[in-house]
Write a protein that holds these residues in place. Structure first.
Motif, PDB file in Angstrom:
ATOM      1  N   PHE A 156       0.824  -1.212   0.000  1.00 35.49           N
ATOM      2  CA  PHE A 156       0.000   0.000   0.000  1.00 35.49           C
ATOM      3  C   PHE A 156       0.857   1.261   0.000  1.00 35.49           C
ATOM      4  N   SER A 157       1.829   1.325   0.917  1.00 34.90           N
ATOM      5  CA  SER A 157       2.661   2.532   1.004  1.00 34.90           C
ATOM      6  C   SER A 157       3.517   2.717  -0.246  1.00 34.90           C
ATOM      7  N   SER A 158       4.037   1.626  -0.802  1.00 33.85           N
ATOM      8  CA  SER A 158       4.877   1.732  -2.007  1.00 33.85           C
ATOM      9  C   SER A 158       4.063   2.127  -3.228  1.00 33.85           C
ATOM     10  N   LEU A 159       2.816   1.680  -3.285  1.00 37.11           N
ATOM     11  CA  LEU A 159       1.949   2.051  -4.409  1.00 37.11           C
ATOM     12  C   LEU A 159       1.715   3.556  -4.439  1.00 37.11           C
ATOM     13  N   ILE A 160       1.470   4.145  -3.282  1.00 34.82           N
ATOM     14  CA  ILE A 160       1.251   5.591  -3.204  1.00 34.82           C
ATOM     15  C   ILE A 160       2.521   6.339  -3.595  1.00 34.82           C
ATOM     16  N   GLN A 161       3.665   5.882  -3.085  1.00 37.11           N
ATOM     17  CA  GLN A 161       4.931   6.531  -3.405  1.00 37.11           C
ATOM     18  C   GLN A 161       5.249   6.454  -4.895  1.00 37.11           C
ATOM     19  N   ALA A 162       5.054   5.288  -5.479  1.00 33.04           N
ATOM     20  CA  ALA A 162       5.342   5.126  -6.908  1.00 33.04           C
ATOM     21  C   ALA A 162       4.421   5.995  -7.750  1.00 33.04           C
ATOM     22  N   PHE A 163       3.156   6.072  -7.359  1.00 32.94           N
ATOM     23  CA  PHE A 163       2.188   6.885  -8.107  1.00 32.94           C
ATOM     24  C   PHE A 163       2.550   8.368  -8.031  1.00 32.94           C
ATOM     25  N   LEU A 164       2.867   8.870  -6.841  1.00 33.89           N
ATOM     26  CA  LEU A 164       3.226  10.283  -6.686  1.00 33.89           C
ATOM     27  C   LEU A 164       4.493  10.627  -7.464  1.00 33.89           C
ATOM     28  N   THR A 165       5.465   9.735  -7.438  1.00 33.84           N
ATOM     29  CA  THR A 165       6.718   9.975  -8.167  1.00 33.84           C
ATOM     30  C   THR A 165       6.487   9.946  -9.670  1.00 33.84           C
ATOM     31  N   ALA A 166       5.608   9.064 -10.141  1.00 36.09           N
ATOM     32  CA  ALA A 166       5.338   8.956 -11.581  1.00 36.09           C
ATOM     33  C   ALA A 166       4.663  10.204 -12.132  1.00 36.09           C
ATOM     34  N   ARG A 167       3.971  10.961 -11.289  1.00 37.10           N
ATOM     35  CA  ARG A 167       3.257  12.151 -11.756  1.00 37.10           C
ATOM     36  C   ARG A 167       4.137  13.402 -11.778  1.00 37.10           C
ATOM     37  N   LEU A 168       5.374  13.302 -11.334  1.00 36.77           N
ATOM     38  CA  LEU A 168       6.251  14.477 -11.300  1.00 36.77           C
ATOM     39  C   LEU A 168       6.841  14.769 -12.678  1.00 36.77           C
ATOM     40  N   PRO A 169       6.955  16.050 -13.061  1.00 33.25           N
ATOM     41  CA  PRO A 169       7.690  16.406 -14.276  1.00 33.25           C
ATOM     42  C   PRO A 169       9.192  16.471 -13.991  1.00 33.25           C
ATOM     43  N   PHE A 170       9.999  16.197 -15.023  1.00 34.93           N
ATOM     44  CA  PHE A 170      11.449  16.174 -14.830  1.00 34.93           C
ATOM     45  C   PHE A 170      12.175  17.174 -15.723  1.00 34.93           C
ATOM     46  N   CYS A 171      11.479  17.907 -16.550  1.00 27.65           N
ATOM     47  CA  CYS A 171      12.043  19.020 -17.308  1.00 27.65           C
ATOM     48  C   CYS A 171      13.281  18.650 -18.113  1.00 27.65           C
ATOM     49  N   GLY A 172      13.312  17.452 -18.627  1.00 25.19           N
ATOM     50  CA  GLY A 172      14.428  17.029 -19.466  1.00 25.19           C
ATOM     51  C   GLY A 172      15.631  16.531 -18.700  1.00 25.19           C
ATOM     52  N   SER A 173      15.674  16.736 -17.378  1.00 23.72           N
ATOM     53  CA  SER A 173      16.800  16.250 -16.585  1.00 23.72           C
ATOM     54  C   SER A 173      16.625  14.753 -16.351  1.00 23.72           C
ATOM     55  N   ASN A 174      17.619  13.963 -16.780  1.00 26.72           N
ATOM     56  CA  ASN A 174      17.461  12.513 -16.684  1.00 26.72           C
ATOM     57  C   ASN A 174      18.611  11.823 -15.952  1.00 26.72           C
ATOM     58  N   MET A 175      19.434  12.589 -15.241  1.00 28.14           N
ATOM     59  CA  MET A 175      20.568  11.989 -14.544  1.00 28.14           C
ATOM     60  C   MET A 175      20.217  11.748 -13.082  1.00 28.14           C
ATOM     61  N   ILE A 176      20.460  10.506 -12.621  1.00 32.32           N
ATOM     62  CA  ILE A 176      20.251  10.129 -11.222  1.00 32.32           C
ATOM     63  C   ILE A 176      21.595   9.646 -10.680  1.00 32.32           C
ATOM     64  N   ASN A 177      22.135  10.375  -9.735  1.00 29.03           N
ATOM     65  CA  ASN A 177      23.455  10.046  -9.190  1.00 29.03           C
ATOM     66  C   ASN A 177      23.324   8.972  -8.114  1.00 29.03           C
ATOM     67  N   HIS A 178      22.989   7.768  -8.574  1.00 29.81           N
ATOM     68  CA  HIS A 178      22.787   6.654  -7.653  1.00 29.81           C
ATOM     69  C   HIS A 178      22.950   5.345  -8.417  1.00 29.81           C
ATOM     70  N   LEU A 179      22.926   4.212  -7.676  1.00 31.00           N
ATOM     71  CA  LEU A 179      23.093   2.899  -8.304  1.00 31.00           C
ATOM     72  C   LEU A 179      21.805   2.369  -8.902  1.00 31.00           C
ATOM     73  N   PHE A 180      20.674   2.796  -8.352  1.00 30.90           N
ATOM     74  CA  PHE A 180      19.372   2.336  -8.822  1.00 30.90           C
ATOM     75  C   PHE A 180      18.344   3.419  -8.528  1.00 30.90           C
ATOM     76  N   CYS A 181      17.123   3.200  -8.967  1.00 27.46           N
ATOM     77  CA  CYS A 181      16.066   4.199  -8.754  1.00 27.46           C
ATOM     78  C   CYS A 181      15.550   4.104  -7.324  1.00 27.46           C
ATOM     79  N   GLU A 182      15.941   5.062  -6.511  1.00 29.44           N
ATOM     80  CA  GLU A 182      15.447   5.169  -5.140  1.00 29.44           C
ATOM     81  C   GLU A 182      14.814   6.545  -4.995  1.00 29.44           C
ATOM     82  N   THR A 183      13.670   6.616  -4.346  1.00 32.42           N
ATOM     83  CA  THR A 183      12.833   7.814  -4.383  1.00 32.42           C
ATOM     84  C   THR A 183      13.568   9.115  -4.056  1.00 32.42           C
ATOM     85  N   PRO A 184      14.341   9.228  -2.964  1.00 35.83           N
ATOM     86  CA  PRO A 184      14.980  10.518  -2.672  1.00 35.83           C
ATOM     87  C   PRO A 184      15.873  11.020  -3.803  1.00 35.83           C
ATOM     88  N   PHE A 185      16.539  10.102  -4.513  1.00 32.55           N
ATOM     89  CA  PHE A 185      17.460  10.495  -5.580  1.00 32.55           C
ATOM     90  C   PHE A 185      16.707  10.808  -6.868  1.00 32.55           C
TER      91      PHE A 185
END
Length: 319
Positions: A156-185
């Motif tokens: 339940f908690s992960s579904l809400i987090q994934a949904f909120l993150t999916a609705r964010l715009p990224f303005c063309g920035s596609n670099m994540i300074n991390h090993l994998f997709c983790e929400t804070p990064f």
């Protein structure tokens, strides 16, 4: 699931920066990660197989341990195969859908493990503090309910987090300074003014599950220690069954607390990545090792299997 339609510049893929791009470093990291993943999968599969095959381990404590081993395999499988696949790739990319999916399952399995560890502490509390009522209180139905609550809370908690993150715009920035997709990064790559709200939601849901599970575990052990001190030698042997669980809880919650409570802006990027490796990859590998080395009943099963294989006769413990 697709990038928000209102922002045409949202990236189709993300670029994961990972560790050093030097060839020798990549080879060493690939070998280390491969070994860790192999030990994680084989170790946890071995624990699950032993619990399934041996009647001596058909108890609530080992029922929960079997589910913990399954969760550890799933938890490490969310990140490690992708990290291994990116080891020699010139561009470590992940699709938008893949990134959101990874966030969902990473939070799902992590949250479920938090709750399951609390359920295991509650099981030890009933076994030590209320031994006469234990078979009734920790029935098969109760065991299945606690496992179901663990999975549902994480999902339940992960579904809400994934949904909120999916609705964010990224303005063309596609670099994540991390090993994998983790929400804070991933949130750092967003240009949305709502990103701080997502961060608050992340810490609210993750904190509720993590802190709630930790407090329940802590309360269980406060009662357990009080009972052991009051009743003395009679319960000290029972308390020995808690040592493996205490070590696992300390590793999991300790590493997670350091990673999420220490501000990411105040620590070097490489430190963040090492901490992520500790709670996302190393801990699932150590869990079966800890339970194998610290638990006399699990070691006893290995002895039984070795005795059978050696001469085919019945071990004295099985008589």
């Amino acid at each position: 699931l697709s990038p928000p339609r209102g922002n045409l510049s949202s990236p189709i893929t993300f670029l994961l920066l990972g560790f050093s791009s030097a060839y020798r470093a990549q080879v060493i990291l690939c070998l280390c990660f491969s070994l860790i993943y192999l030990v994680t999968v084989l170790g946890n599969l071995l624990i699950m197989t032993l619990i399934w095959l041996d009647p001596h381990l058909h108890s609530p404590m080992y029922f929960f341990l079997g589910h913990l081993s399954f969760l550890d395999i799933c938890y490490s499988s969310v990140t490690l195969p992708k990290i291994l696949g990116d080891s020699f790739s010139p561009q470590k990319t992940i699709s938008f859908v893949g990134c959101i999916t990874q966030i969902y399952f990473f939070l799902c399995f992590g949250g479920s493990e938090c709750t399951l560890l609390a359920a295991m502490a509650y099981d030890r509390y009933l076994a030590i503090c209320h031994p006469l009522h234990y078979p009734v209180l920790m029935s098969k139905k109760m065991c299945h309910c606690l496992v179901a609550i663990s999975w549902l809370s994480g999902s339940f908690s992960s579904l809400i987090q994934a949904f909120l993150t999916a609705r964010l715009p990224f303005c063309g920035s596609n670099m994540i300074n991390h090993l994998f997709c983790e929400t804070p990064f991933v949130l750092k790559a967003s240009c949305s003014p709502n990103a701080p709200l997502n961060k608050i939601a992340l810490y609210t849901f993750a904190g509720t599950i993590a802190m709630g599970s930790f407090l329940l575990t802590l309360m269980s052990y406060v009662h357990i220690i009080r009972t052991v001190l009051q009743k003395g030698a009679g319960t000290q042997r029972a308390f020995a069954t808690c040592t493996s669980h205490l070590i696992v809880v300390s590793l999991f919650f300790g590493a997670g607390a350091v990673a999420y409570l220490v501000p990411h802006s105040s620590s070097p990027k490489e430190v963040d990545k090492v901490l992520a490796l500790l709670y996302a990859i190393v801990t699932p590998m150590l869990n079966p090792i800890i339970y194998s080395l610290r638990n006399s009943e699990v070691k006893g099963v290995f002895t039984l299997l070795g005795w059978r294989q050696k001469d085919g006769t019945q071990h004295p413990l099985e008589a």
